[in-house]
Design an enzyme around this catalytic site. Structure first.
Site, PDB file in Angstrom:
ATOM      1  N   CYS A   1      -5.661  49.024  36.200  1.00 28.05           N
ATOM      2  CA  CYS A   1      -6.348  48.728  37.430  1.00 28.05           C
ATOM      3  C   CYS A   1      -6.569  50.265  38.156  1.00 28.05           C
ATOM      4  CB  CYS A   1      -5.605  47.885  38.440  1.00 28.05           C
ATOM      5  SG  CYS A   1      -6.257  47.772  39.992  1.00 28.05           S
TER       6      CYS A   1
ATOM      7  N   CYS B   1      -0.889  41.965  40.723  1.00 27.78           N
ATOM      8  CA  CYS B   1      -1.501  41.578  41.846  1.00 27.78           C
ATOM      9  C   CYS B   1      -2.411  39.936  41.794  1.00 27.78           C
ATOM     10  CB  CYS B   1      -2.658  42.460  42.344  1.00 27.78           C
ATOM     11  SG  CYS B   1      -3.657  43.255  40.969  1.00 27.78           S
TER      12      CYS B   1
END
Length: 371
Positions: free
Chosen positions: A104, A200
């Protein structure tokens, strides 16, 4: 010639948490032209129909209004799905344990977001990461965050000179307690918000249940490396090397641990005892190795390394390979080194870079059962 702060536009990636809130506040106080951007990376509605991203964005709006900076949201869901989530699923399918935070940072926060910020006239981006950047000896160095319990350079190991030249880490020199205190003193809406944990896109949900939506479970047999069947597993992708809980192996004596998996045969390998030799390795091969300096070392060198985030540094010798990978030899046998995870190299405070653990060895022999 560097521009004065009021002429310098800094776009802050804001998550709705206290760290990025304080990062934005400090930059504003230093006189920068600050814009807050909320990255929407995942379409996430929980069982009650509440989208946690909506709640986080509302916190970003509150904080930006308090600080007095403009803000908006940018949708990176497609890039996130293509570059991060697809990688995450493919690695699990292959029997590895990926680190989506590293990907990410590489593909979204310090690529897609950085490019977007530059397109709206940013001079720099900033995030709430606990890390530091220094320019010395003609290059940008990435240093550990001052708070050893919060240092996030492990997850930033894929950054290079192009990114570091455009990045600010405004809270990297602070302790977490100081960040909370600053937020409280400023009356920020996020001052008391608890830190997010876990991956997340999974949030607080059960990992096994989440993964089963995307990778159908294939229950199979659990056995020792000698072939003795010890039970059944729910699907090899749900387990990671060194895992102890959730195996359901009864009997007395020392606990049992996952030591390996065979995806093709759908077998989970287990061994008994914390110090079991099958849990230990003496070297690894890493792939996709990134050097923060953008210069691949010419010769083997000594440094320290981490094989997982919450691990003390260990002494290693790194042998750079012609294919862009590296062989990493440990000073002492290491426990539960896991393919798919990041190996990250350090020289004291400086993060040198890192790669993905691909193969694991003991005394020169590949551990076939690890994957």
């Amino acid at each position: 010639m560097n521009k004065a702060p009021h002429e310098t536009r800094v776009v802050v990636g804001m998550s709705g948490g206290v760290d990025s809130s304080v990062a934005a506040l400090l930059l504003k106080e230093q006189g920068y032209d600050v814009i807050g951007i909320f990255m929407k990376n995942w379409d996430d509605t929980d069982e009650n129909g509440v989208c946690t991203a909506t709640e986080d964005y509302e916190d970003v709006v509150r904080v930006c209004n308090q600080i007095g900076i403009p803000y908006y949201a940018v949708n990176f869901e497609k890039q996130y799905w293509d570059k991060v989530f697809t990688y995450f699923l493919n690695e699990y399918k292959a029997g590895r344990t990926p680190n989506p935070d590293v990907m990410c940072n590489k593909e979204i926060k310090f690529k897609a977001f950085l490019e977007h910020a530059m397109s709206i006239g940013a001079d720099y981006i900033a995030t709430g990461h606990y890390a530091r950047v220094e320019f010395r000896d003609g290059e940008y160095k990435m240093l550990r965050g001052a708070d050893p319990n919060k240092d996030q350079t492990y997850f930033l190991n894929q950054l290079g000179q192009a990114q570091l030249s455009k990045v600010m880490f405004p809270i990297g020199h602070l302790q977490k307690a100081d960040v909370r205190r600053i937020a409280k003193e400023a009356g920020l809406a996020t001052a008391g918000k608890k830190d997010s944990t876990g991956i997340c896109f999974i949030g607080e949900r059960d990992f096994k249940e989440f993964l089963s939506h995307y990778l159908p479970a294939q229950p199979g047999v659990m056995k020792t490396l000698d072939g003795e069947v010890k039970g059944r597993h729910d699907g090899v992708m749900y387990y990671t090397i060194g895992q102890r809980h959730g195996l359901g192996i009864g009997g007395s004596g020392e606990p049992w641990f996952v030591v390996g998996k065979d995806v093709r045969e759908n077998v989970l390998y287990v061994a008994q005892g914390f110090e079991n030799e099958y849990l230990y390795s003496t070297s690894l091969k890493a792939v996709d190795v990134n050097w923060v300096s953008d210069r691949k070392p010419e010769a083997p060198f000594r440094c320290t390394a981490k094989f997982r985030y919450r691990q003390p540094d260990v002494g290693v010798t790194v042998h750079p390979l012609a294919d862009g990978g590296a062989e990493v030899v440990f000073d002492a046998p290491a426990r539960a080194v896991t393919p798919g995870q990041a190996v990250v190299f350090y020289n004291g405070e400086e993060c040198l870079g890192g790669g993905t653990i691909d193969e694991v060895f003991r005394n020169g022999e590949k551990l076939w059962y690890v994957g």
